[in-house]
Write a protein that holds these residues in place. Structure first.
Motif, short mmCIF file in Angstrom:
data_model
loop_
_atom_site.label_atom_id
_atom_site.label_comp_id
_atom_site.label_asym_id
_atom_site.label_seq_id
_atom_site.Cartn_x
_atom_site.Cartn_y
_atom_site.Cartn_z
N TRP A 102 0.80 -1.23 0.00
CA TRP A 102 0.00 0.00 0.00
C TRP A 102 0.83 1.27 0.00
CZ3 TRP A 102 -4.78 -0.18 -1.46
CH2 TRP A 102 -5.52 -1.36 -1.29
N SER A 103 2.15 1.16 -0.01
CA SER A 103 3.00 2.34 0.09
C SER A 103 3.49 2.85 -1.26
CB SER A 103 4.20 2.06 1.00
OG SER A 103 3.75 1.82 2.32
N HIS A 104 3.08 2.20 -2.35
CA HIS A 104 3.44 2.71 -3.67
C HIS A 104 2.21 2.69 -4.58
CE1 HIS A 104 3.96 -1.67 -4.18
NE2 HIS A 104 3.53 -1.45 -5.42
N PRO A 105 2.13 3.62 -5.53
CA PRO A 105 0.92 3.73 -6.36
C PRO A 105 0.70 2.50 -7.24
CG PRO A 105 2.23 5.74 -6.49
CD PRO A 105 3.09 4.71 -5.81
N GLN A 106 -0.53 2.03 -7.24
CA GLN A 106 -0.90 1.00 -8.20
C GLN A 106 -1.10 1.59 -9.59
OE1 GLN A 106 -0.91 -2.23 -8.16
NE2 GLN A 106 -0.21 -2.28 -6.03
N LEU A 107 -1.47 2.86 -9.62
CA LEU A 107 -1.66 3.54 -10.90
C LEU A 107 -1.56 5.04 -10.70
CD1 LEU A 107 -2.44 2.81 -13.90
CD2 LEU A 107 -4.77 3.48 -13.31
N HIS A 108 -0.89 5.70 -11.63
CA HIS A 108 -0.96 7.15 -11.72
C HIS A 108 -2.11 7.46 -12.68
CE1 HIS A 108 3.30 8.10 -10.19
NE2 HIS A 108 3.19 6.79 -10.15
N VAL A 109 -3.09 8.19 -12.22
CA VAL A 109 -4.28 8.49 -13.02
C VAL A 109 -4.18 9.93 -13.52
CG1 VAL A 109 -6.79 8.68 -12.99
CG2 VAL A 109 -5.66 6.86 -11.70
N VAL A 110 -4.24 10.10 -14.84
CA VAL A 110 -4.09 11.43 -15.44
C VAL A 110 -5.40 11.84 -16.10
CG1 VAL A 110 -2.72 12.88 -16.97
CG2 VAL A 110 -1.68 10.87 -15.92
N PHE A 111 -5.91 12.98 -15.68
CA PHE A 111 -7.16 13.50 -16.23
C PHE A 111 -6.83 14.45 -17.38
CE2 PHE A 111 -8.04 12.03 -12.02
CZ PHE A 111 -9.30 11.46 -12.12
N THR A 112 -6.99 13.96 -18.59
CA THR A 112 -6.68 14.74 -19.77
C THR A 112 -7.97 15.27 -20.38
OG1 THR A 112 -6.68 12.74 -21.13
CG2 THR A 112 -4.59 13.42 -20.18
N VAL A 519 5.71 4.56 -16.94
CA VAL A 519 5.19 4.38 -18.30
C VAL A 519 3.77 4.92 -18.35
CG1 VAL A 519 4.72 2.76 -20.15
CG2 VAL A 519 6.65 2.35 -18.60
N PHE A 520 3.61 6.04 -19.05
CA PHE A 520 2.32 6.71 -19.19
C PHE A 520 1.66 6.25 -20.48
CE2 PHE A 520 0.29 11.17 -19.98
CZ PHE A 520 -0.96 10.66 -19.69
N ASN A 521 0.53 5.57 -20.35
CA ASN A 521 -0.21 5.10 -21.52
C ASN A 521 -1.45 5.97 -21.73
OD1 ASN A 521 1.31 2.63 -22.30
ND2 ASN A 521 0.81 2.06 -20.22
N THR A 522 -1.42 6.82 -22.74
CA THR A 522 -2.58 7.67 -23.02
C THR A 522 -3.52 6.90 -23.94
OG1 THR A 522 -1.28 8.73 -24.77
CG2 THR A 522 -1.44 9.87 -22.69
N HIS A 523 -4.15 5.89 -23.38
CA HIS A 523 -4.90 4.98 -24.23
C HIS A 523 -6.33 5.42 -24.46
CE1 HIS A 523 -5.90 3.53 -20.19
NE2 HIS A 523 -6.94 2.91 -20.69
N GLY A 524 -6.78 6.50 -23.86
CA GLY A 524 -8.09 7.03 -24.19
C GLY A 524 -9.24 6.23 -23.61
N GLU A 525 -10.45 6.65 -23.99
CA GLU A 525 -11.64 6.08 -23.37
C GLU A 525 -12.51 5.31 -24.34
OE1 GLU A 525 -11.40 6.26 -20.29
OE2 GLU A 525 -9.77 7.65 -20.54
N ILE A 557 13.18 -3.98 -11.86
CA ILE A 557 12.87 -2.55 -12.02
C ILE A 557 11.48 -2.27 -11.49
CG2 ILE A 557 12.53 -0.69 -13.69
CD1 ILE A 557 14.46 -2.26 -15.57
N ARG A 558 11.37 -1.31 -10.60
CA ARG A 558 10.06 -0.93 -10.08
C ARG A 558 9.26 -0.21 -11.16
NH1 ARG A 558 8.17 3.57 -7.39
NH2 ARG A 558 10.28 4.41 -7.16
N LEU A 559 8.06 -0.68 -11.39
CA LEU A 559 7.22 -0.13 -12.44
C LEU A 559 6.20 0.83 -11.86
CD1 LEU A 559 6.30 -0.16 -15.44
CD2 LEU A 559 4.80 -2.08 -14.85
N GLU A 560 6.05 1.99 -12.47
CA GLU A 560 5.02 2.95 -12.10
C GLU A 560 4.09 3.13 -13.30
OE1 GLU A 560 6.30 6.62 -10.32
OE2 GLU A 560 8.14 5.71 -9.55
N PRO A 561 3.02 2.33 -13.39
CA PRO A 561 2.11 2.46 -14.53
C PRO A 561 1.25 3.70 -14.41
CG PRO A 561 1.30 0.78 -13.02
CD PRO A 561 2.63 1.24 -12.48
N GLU A 562 0.97 4.32 -15.53
CA GLU A 562 0.17 5.54 -15.55
C GLU A 562 -0.79 5.46 -16.74
OE1 GLU A 562 1.30 9.97 -14.40
OE2 GLU A 562 2.21 9.41 -16.31
#
Length: 925
Positions: A102-112, A519-525, A557-562
């Motif tokens: 619980w001490s690291h983000p499961q996902l970075h959420v970007v509101f575009t 790794v920021f994936n701007t995969h859209g909705e 390598i620690r992964l930070e998915p976004e």
């Protein structure tokens, strides 16, 4: 003529089903167009009216909103939120494992905020309420669309962010409560951080010039004021008399005041100087870091009772995650903007190939020797380079708004290491290199094809490795917009995951395993923008597959998915507190940042002899469409006239009327391109090529797709879109431009009242190419679809969705109604009396505007030719008598009533149909 009365959804679906049966007798028969023709004949005969059609469209709009609510509910299952929350408490794993998870983000959420604000606020609220298990969608919702300005987009983004923050607090409280009950002596050392949030709304300069630099400053200040208000309110709930409440409130007032000043027009030097001086002035209310406040709250929590301590630590966790804003911010520029800026810093840079060894060597020296320069708001005001201005803006934000929260610098169309080195130089030049994450975007075909070599070369650069270690991460961005348009969605996903794997390899090869990979994936909705429609698990895995995640895990390598949540579509997941909690708890349950490195390798990646050939064949098929004049002409046949305006960023570059016939797909942005495919009835960039790619080896490809989790995921994606697709609909749009149809329509005395209009249309369209274009495209799609269905027979449907057949029927009715409306518009347009040329616009030009759905322009010209009001002799106080002109000689009111107004009303109904179709597909674009 078949009897269609009464005009109801039931009667039309029944009729459409009957018409479909006739295709067994006559394969070329088009039931969609035939129903449209039948409706058109009744409309022109006065047996049904535009009002009748409007009533039916209202019913179908409601159905489409219900379908959207059902889909949203299926994805995040709000009814299961409590169960998911309870499952987060796993004391059997031990405290250290619990804390680590619980001490690291499961996902970075970007509101575009790309142009996907399809629904009105009232429609959005209705869908969200229904999806959350509340009231059903009402029979009528306000369909009046607000103007989609940048301010509107920002307001909606902040609303979604607020709900996301509250949902994260709820999860954190639950996690802390679990820890307190099971590890009473250890739990206070837990600092939960399951999610980080960010936004680029107001900071994205790629493809737009309408955002002034001080607009971005104003947005950041307003976000600071809003977040401080929320922190203060949260602390007041814990302890109304807490000393820090006053600190937060004072800082909030100051930020709000400066936000208001920077939101105005600061083109006057004196106004800018005054606003800047007030912002930069020192004072007790100038709060630039939350670190002392977080430390104080954490210290108090150590001595407080459990309930108060949980509340204090929840607030401290929020502060630690968001900083002095509603979330982190992402600036975005284009690589060309950076290249233009850096050339002036290199001797002979104007003609230098920035990809050359000489240029890279010069850039290494620039970065190495860069000495930080101080700057102020005057520096921003006089800077002409867009890219440099963005770095100056970031520097001022870090100095005077939030000194802690890092800032992302996204670089679009970044295809060479020199571009990143250029960004590093400017970051270092303004002293912000330790707070800015430069993130190259891989999206174009060239970037994806050569991205592996790019990453190898970039990570070999000592200056970049030193910088990444200071930041603690290597950041990249992968996008499904242009990739999905120019490569196809399935090839894009497979190319992106290979690129992600190459990043893991490059980091390992260059001893960079001690930093994280963001790794920021701007995969859209939309179904057509890389957001998998089948489940939220698929949605998260489609842009970053388990195979790619394991590559990082196995390299240590620690992964930070976004991932991005785009505009009105993405914000729907956060439209209410209930949906926001359902969404975040679903993501937390799926835990995309955690990967088991010991899972056996998927067959799809072991049988690369099959999968790579399969990928290349699909990509080649997609590219053959994009290179085809037929495809380009079909997609641009109506310009952007099939779509509502859904964003503040321009959807296409301007062109004159004569250029429309030769419009390039590159003149239309990716989201509108994908949306047009949905509106034409067949999402080519999702479906096309899969069947043809399997043709040479059906059995082996089918076995691969059956036995591989990734293969089955691909098939779920294709089946979902194919279930809503209709090649007959594509062909039907071509029939609108079929000269023979119009010439034959009043055949043998039928519809004699339309004879002249039909003759005019028939003659006008003899030279039009669109009928042939749509026929050729439909033929090619049909051949590929035959092969796809052959593959479907060999790969069983493991995830049937019977409701899609209902959606398909609804779409068919909507398409037929719109085709009937278009026929009505065409007939009315050619029936408008001739008028003289004015300002280089002729009657023929106006007709072409109508046929390409540039309706607003056409109506403006018609109204200019036939004004509703004009000067009259009675308006003047003349003593001399006059008999000319005679009163009543103008009949313009009748022309407006009989021709111009029906065109306007029909087009408004057609756009409502566009919204309903997009809802049935699941999103805009």
């Amino acid at each position: 003529m078949p009897e269609l009365q009464p005009l109801t959804f039931a009667t039309l679906t029944h009729r459409l089903r009957e018409l479909h049966q006739r295709t067994q007798e006559t394969p070329l028969f088009n039931p969609v167009f035939q129903l449209a023709h039948d409706l058109s004949r009744e409309l022109e005969a006065g047996e049904i009216s535009l009002g009748d059609i409007a009533s039916l469209i209202g019913e179908l709009e409601t159905r489409s909103l219900e379908a959207r609510a059902d889909r949203l509910c299926t994805l995040v299952k709000p009814q299961d939120t409590a169960r998911r929350m309870e499952a987060f408490c796993k004391p059997s794993d031990g405290f250290e494992a619990f804390r680590d998870h619980w001490s690291h983000p499961q996902l970075h959420v970007v509101f575009t905020a790309h142009p996907t604000f399809l629904l009105t606020p009232e429609q959005t609220d209705a869908v969200a309420e229904a999806a959350g298990g509340g009231d059903p969608v009402p029979a009528e919702t306000n369909a009046e669309r607000p103007e989609i300005t940048l301010q509107y987009e920002h307001t909606r983004a902040m609303r979604a962010l607020a709900h996301a923050q509250d949902a994260r607090d709820t999860i954190n409280r639950s996690v802390l409560s679990c820890a307190a009950s099971h590890w009473p002596d250890q739990w206070r050392s837990l600092d939960p951080l399951p999610f980080r949030f960010a936004s680029w709304v107001g900071y994205d300069m790629d493809g737009r010039t309408d955002i002034k630099w001080y607009t971005s400053i104003a947005f950041r200040l307003s976000e600071k004021a809003q977040r401080l208000e929320r922190y203060a309110a949260q602390l007041e709930e814990i302890d109304a008399g807490h000393a820090l409440v006053a600190t937060l409130r004072a800082a909030q007032v100051r930020a709000a005041s400066s936000a208001e000043e920077f939101a105005g027009d600061l083109s006057d030097h004196a106004d800018l100087s005054a606003a800047a001086n007030r912002l930069t002035a020192e004072g007790d209310d100038k709060l630039l870091s939350l670190a002392p406040l977080v430390s104080q709250l954490e210290e108090e929590a150590l001595a407080a009772d459990a309930e108060r301590a949980i509340a204090l630590k929840t607030l401290a966790s929020a502060m630690r995650a968001d900083g002095l804003g509603m979330g982190h911010i992402h600036f975005r520029v284009n690589a060309k903007q950076l290249h233009n800026a850096i050339r002036s810093r290199i001797e002979g840079g104007a003609d230098l190939d920035l990809g050359s060894k000489g240029a890279v060597g010069a850039l290494r020296e620039l970065v190495s020797n860069a000495q930080p320069l101080s700057a102020n708001f005057a520096s921003l005001a006089v800077e002409s380079s867009t890219a440099v201005r963005q770095f100056l803006a970031m520097a001022q934000i870090l100095k005077h708004v939030d000194a802690d929260a890092p800032i992302r610098m996204l670089v679009a169309e970044c295809e060479q290491p020199a571009t990143v080195l250029s960004a590093l130089y400017f970051a270092k030049l303004f002293g912000i290199d330790e707070k800015v994450d430069v993130s190259p975007l891989f999206e174009t075909e060239t970037a994806l094809e050569h991205g592996g070599r790019f990453l190898d070369a970039l990570l070999r650069e000592e200056a970049y490795r030193d910088y990444a270690r200071k930041r603690g991460r290597v950041a990249i961005q992968t996008g499904f917009s242009d990739a999905g348009r120019f490569v196809g969605q399935i090839p894009a996903s497979l190319a992106i995951e290979r690129l992600q794997g190459r990043l893991a390899n490059a980091m390992a090869a260059n001893d960079m395993t001690d930093v994280a990979a963001l790794v920021f994936n701007t995969h859209g909705e939309g179904m057509g923008r890389g957001a998998h429609p089948a489940s939220f698990k698929d949605r998260l895995e489609w842009p970053m597959s388990p195979w790619a995640r394991r590559r990082f895990a196995r390299a240590g390598i620690r992964l930070e998915p976004e991932a991005s949540f785009q505009g009105g579509d993405g914000y729907m997941f956060f439209a209410t507190p209930k949906l926001a909690l359902a969404t975040l708890s679903t993501i937390a349950e799926l835990a995309p940042a955690d990967t088991d490195p010991d899972v056996p390798t998927d067959l799809f990646y072991r049988r690369t002899d099959l999968s790579l050939d399969f990928y290349r064949a699909i990509k080649d098929h997609q590219q053959s469409h994009l290179e085809s004049r037929t495809y380009s002409r079909a997609v641009t046949a109506f310009g952007l006239g099939l779509l509502n305006s859904t964003g503040s960023r321009v959807s296409r570059r301007q062109s004159d009327l004569s250029a429309d016939r030769d419009m390039s797909l590159r003149q239309i942005r990716a989201i509108p391109h994908n949306a047009i495919l949905q509106q034409l009835g067949y999402p080519v960039n999702l479906i096309a090529g899969l069947g043809s790619a399997a043709e040479s080896n059906y059995e082996d490809i089918a076995e691969l797709l059956r036995e591989s989790p990734r293969g089955r995921q691909i098939m779920r994606y294709v089946r979902a879109s194919n279930a809503l697709a209709s090649i007959k609909t594509v062909a039907a749009y071509g029939e609108l431009f079929n000269s023979a149809y119009w010439a034959s329509r009043p055949y043998r005395g039928t519809e004699e009242h339309l004879a002249q209009a039909c003759e005019t249309l028939a003659e006008y369209l003899i030279q039009d190419d669109r009928n042939g274009v749509f026929r050729r495209l439909a033929s090619r799609l049909r051949v590929d679809a035959l092969k796809l269905h052959r593959l479907f027979e060999l790969v069983p449907d493991e995830d049937p969705h019977p409701e899609r057949e209902q959606a398909r029927r609804t779409i068919g009715v909507l398409q037929s109604l719109r085709l009937a409306l278009f026929q009505h518009m065409f007939l009315k347009a050619v029936s408008v009396p001739a008028f003289s040329r004015a300002n280089d616009i002729s009657r023929r030009d106006v007709l072409e505007m109508v046929f390409t759905l540039r309706i607003d322009e056409a109506l403006a010209q018609m109204r200019r030719a036939f004004p509703a009001s004009f000067p009259m002799t009675q308006d003047f106080a003349m003593e001399e008598k006059a008999e000319y002109p005679r009163a009543g000689s103008e009949g313009y009111d009748a022309i407006r009533r009989d021709f111009i107004d029906p065109i306007e009303d029909s087009y408004a109904l057609a756009l409502r149909i566009s919204t309903a179709i997009a809802n049935q597909f699941g999103a805009h674009g």
